[in-house]
Design a protein around this motif. Structure first.
Motif, mmCIF file in Angstrom:
data_model
loop_
_atom_site.group_PDB
_atom_site.id
_atom_site.type_symbol
_atom_site.label_atom_id
_atom_site.label_comp_id
_atom_site.label_asym_id
_atom_site.label_seq_id
_atom_site.Cartn_x
_atom_site.Cartn_y
_atom_site.Cartn_z
ATOM 1 N N UNK A 53 -8.956 2.245 12.613
ATOM 2 C CA UNK A 53 -8.449 1.164 11.768
ATOM 3 C C UNK A 53 -7.647 1.806 10.645
ATOM 4 N N UNK A 54 -6.365 1.505 10.595
ATOM 5 C CA UNK A 54 -5.462 2.115 9.618
ATOM 6 C C UNK A 54 -5.025 1.035 8.636
ATOM 7 N N UNK A 55 -5.402 1.205 7.371
ATOM 8 C CA UNK A 55 -4.975 0.294 6.307
ATOM 9 C C UNK A 55 -3.903 1.014 5.503
ATOM 10 N N UNK A 56 -2.776 0.359 5.302
ATOM 11 C CA UNK A 56 -1.629 1.059 4.712
ATOM 12 C C UNK A 56 -0.966 0.247 3.619
ATOM 13 N N UNK A 57 -0.510 0.965 2.571
ATOM 14 C CA UNK A 57 0.298 0.333 1.526
ATOM 15 C C UNK A 57 1.782 0.628 1.713
ATOM 16 N N UNK A 58 2.134 1.342 2.780
ATOM 17 C CA UNK A 58 3.532 1.656 3.078
ATOM 18 C C UNK A 58 3.736 1.595 4.584
ATOM 19 N N UNK A 59 4.375 0.544 5.041
ATOM 20 C CA UNK A 59 4.494 0.335 6.485
ATOM 21 C C UNK A 59 5.419 1.343 7.154
ATOM 22 N N UNK A 60 6.233 2.054 6.381
ATOM 23 C CA UNK A 60 7.104 3.082 6.968
ATOM 24 C C UNK A 60 6.286 4.305 7.386
ATOM 25 N N UNK A 61 5.416 4.803 6.486
ATOM 26 C CA UNK A 61 4.582 5.951 6.855
ATOM 27 C C UNK A 61 3.500 5.536 7.850
ATOM 28 N N UNK A 62 3.052 4.300 7.763
ATOM 29 C CA UNK A 62 2.141 3.772 8.781
ATOM 30 C C UNK A 62 2.782 3.869 10.159
ATOM 31 N N UNK A 63 4.028 3.426 10.261
ATOM 32 C CA UNK A 63 4.728 3.434 11.549
ATOM 33 C C UNK A 63 4.872 4.854 12.086
#
Length: 486
Positions: free
Chosen positions: A437-447
């Motif tokens: 489960x990945x919670x992210x505040x930056x969808x670019x680095x998440x991607x």
């Protein structure tokens, strides 16, 4: 394109800092305060080879997504609300599209998969915060739909002096350290105004100087205010360029009359730096923390604690992470970048064992204390970098267990904006959890990180954006990755 050219531009997108993006004969312009769908007249202020920056001069055709009048008169001057002039339904659509676009473009996730697994963005609903009446009135805001305000439980106000010599509090103008005087930010709770005006009047009366960033003189740098949405407890912390606040007993006597006041402290920061808080906290009155709840989990929050600023949406985000983890009570779970244990303690209610990792020692102290006050005994916490602690644990486990590999059933990560280091991602893969489960505040680095995990045997199963910060371009995202049967 040349500097000072005046051009007509149709805005097609929004940039990372909330600026409108449009093209003139293939040349890209970034224009503050412009919105998707606007047709505007703009003056070019800086022209580079392939792109430039322009200033909005006139709106020729207003976007259907634009509110008639922003609820806050400081909306354009202040650097806090980049998209307050956009209707809330359009903000949500923009943020969902931003997450989807990054996963597709950077993460290489097929469009047809995203169409299948992307769940609707989680926005704020009417009545979930203590909105001020004028701001919540959608007719006055000129919006066709609800606009959420007063959702922040934390605010840090820089203190300065205006040209007339008066002490002021407010926020920095975009990309500057020029203070826009404003004690009534509508993203914060209404009591902030009363607290700030009390402090400013005290400073004027007793001739206490505000901090001068250029000269590194003066005393009061910032005022930090925290508010417990569930408990109504209030914390006030003055950040000082010095060890003591003169006449502190007078200010304490005034502030403690405000209902809910629980903690009054000073924080010492004598460094010539942009970092707001120093390490030393001195208690003036009450206690050094306030308490609040997310769901049924209680947290003690100090001036230095990291704690999500929107508790209403945080509860939804953590419930989403818990749902994605799909715990039965038999799982071993690792929570990386755990902070003060907010997600860890949520998970511990349903897991067999939770291990949290966080680099900030005080945060781990807070996490252990939060586990204790909630009677949670199946959560352990480690101080250190996640990208060091987990790989070291993995290696040491094999040494002490005759080559047997360490295993986790579920791994949860909630990294800073830079995302996860590749070494950490590889260790996650090596531990073979069934779910990540990945919670992210930056969808670019998440991607970017999702791309790595998909290439290593995990597939994206669920994606959902959560709007933690209405009226800004920021968005939180939770994704579920499941291990393929290799």
């Amino acid at each position: 394109m040349q500097k000072n050219n005046v051009v007509t531009v149709t805005i097609e997108d929004i940039g990372v800092n909330g600026e409108g993006i449009g093209k003139v004969d293939g040349y890209t312009l970034f224009i503050k305060d412009a919105m998707i769908g606007d047709v505007i007249e703009a003056k070019v202020m800086k022209a580079k080879k392939h792109y430039g920056y322009a200033r909005l001069q006139k709106i020729l055709t207003s976007s259907e997504a634009r509110v008639k009048t922003p609820a806050c008169p400081m909306a354009r001057k202040c650097g806090g609300c980049q998209i307050q002039e956009m209707k809330y339904s359009a903000q949500l659509a923009f943020k969902e599209g931003k997450v989807c676009g990054n996963l597709e473009r950077i993460g290489g996730v097929p469009t047809e998969l995203l169409d299948e697994i992307m769940e609707p963005v989680v926005g704020m609903e009417r009545g979930e915060t203590a909105e001020v009446a004028a701001a919540a009135d959608t007719e006055k805001a000129g919006a066709a739909d609800y606009q959420p305000f007063c959702y922040r439980n934390k605010a840090q106000f820089p203190i300065g002096t205006d040209k007339e010599g008066h002490v002021i509090a407010g926020f920095y103008a975009g990309r500057t350290h020029n203070i826009i005087s404003n004690t009534d930010c509508i993203l914060g709770v209404p009591v902030n105004k009363e607290i700030l005006e009390c402090i400013l009047a005290f400073m004027e009366e007793y001739k206490i100087l505000s901090y001068n960033e250029e000269k590194h003189t003066g005393l009061v740098r910032h005022v930090l205010i925290r508010y417990g949405f569930t408990t109504d407890e209030i914390m006030v912390c003055l950040i000082l360029n010095g060890e003591e606040l003169p006449y502190a007993e007078v200010l304490v006597e005034r502030l403690r009359k405000i209902p809910g006041m629980t903690s009054i402290t000073v924080n010492v920061n004598r460094a010539k730096t942009n970092v707001i808080m120093g390490d030393k906290i001195k208690l003036l009155w009450g206690q050094t923390f306030i308490t609040d709840y997310i769901g049924n989990v209680k947290y003690q929050i100090s001036p230095l604690s990291f704690y999500q600023v929107n508790p209403v949406q945080t509860k939804k985000l953590y419930e989403l992470a818990l749902d994605y983890a799909d715990l039965t009570g038999e799982e071993t779970v690792w929570d990386l970048y755990c902070g003060i244990g907010t997600i860890s303690l949520f998970l511990a209610q349903k897991a067999k064992q939770v291990y949290g990792v966080e680099i900030v020692p005080q945060a781990i102290d807070d996490a252990k204390n939060n586990a204790k006050i909630n009677g949670i005994k199946n959560a352990e916490f480690y101080v250190g970098k996640a990208e060091e602690v987990l790989p070291d644990y993995y290696k040491e486990y094999a040494k002490t267990h005759n080559g047997e590999k360490a295993h986790a059933d579920v791994i949860v990560v909630d990294p800073p904006r830079k995302g996860c280091e590749e070494s950490l991602l590889q260790t996650i893969v090596d531990m073979q959890p069934e779910r990540v489960v990945y919670v992210s505040c930056d969808s670019a680095t998440l991607a970017r990180d999702v791309k790595f995990l998909r290439e290593k045997g995990y597939e994206l199963a669920k994606v959902r954006a959560v709007d933690q910060f209405p009226h800004t371009v920021h968005v939180e995202t939770a994704v579920l990755l499941q291990r393929k049967n290799m």
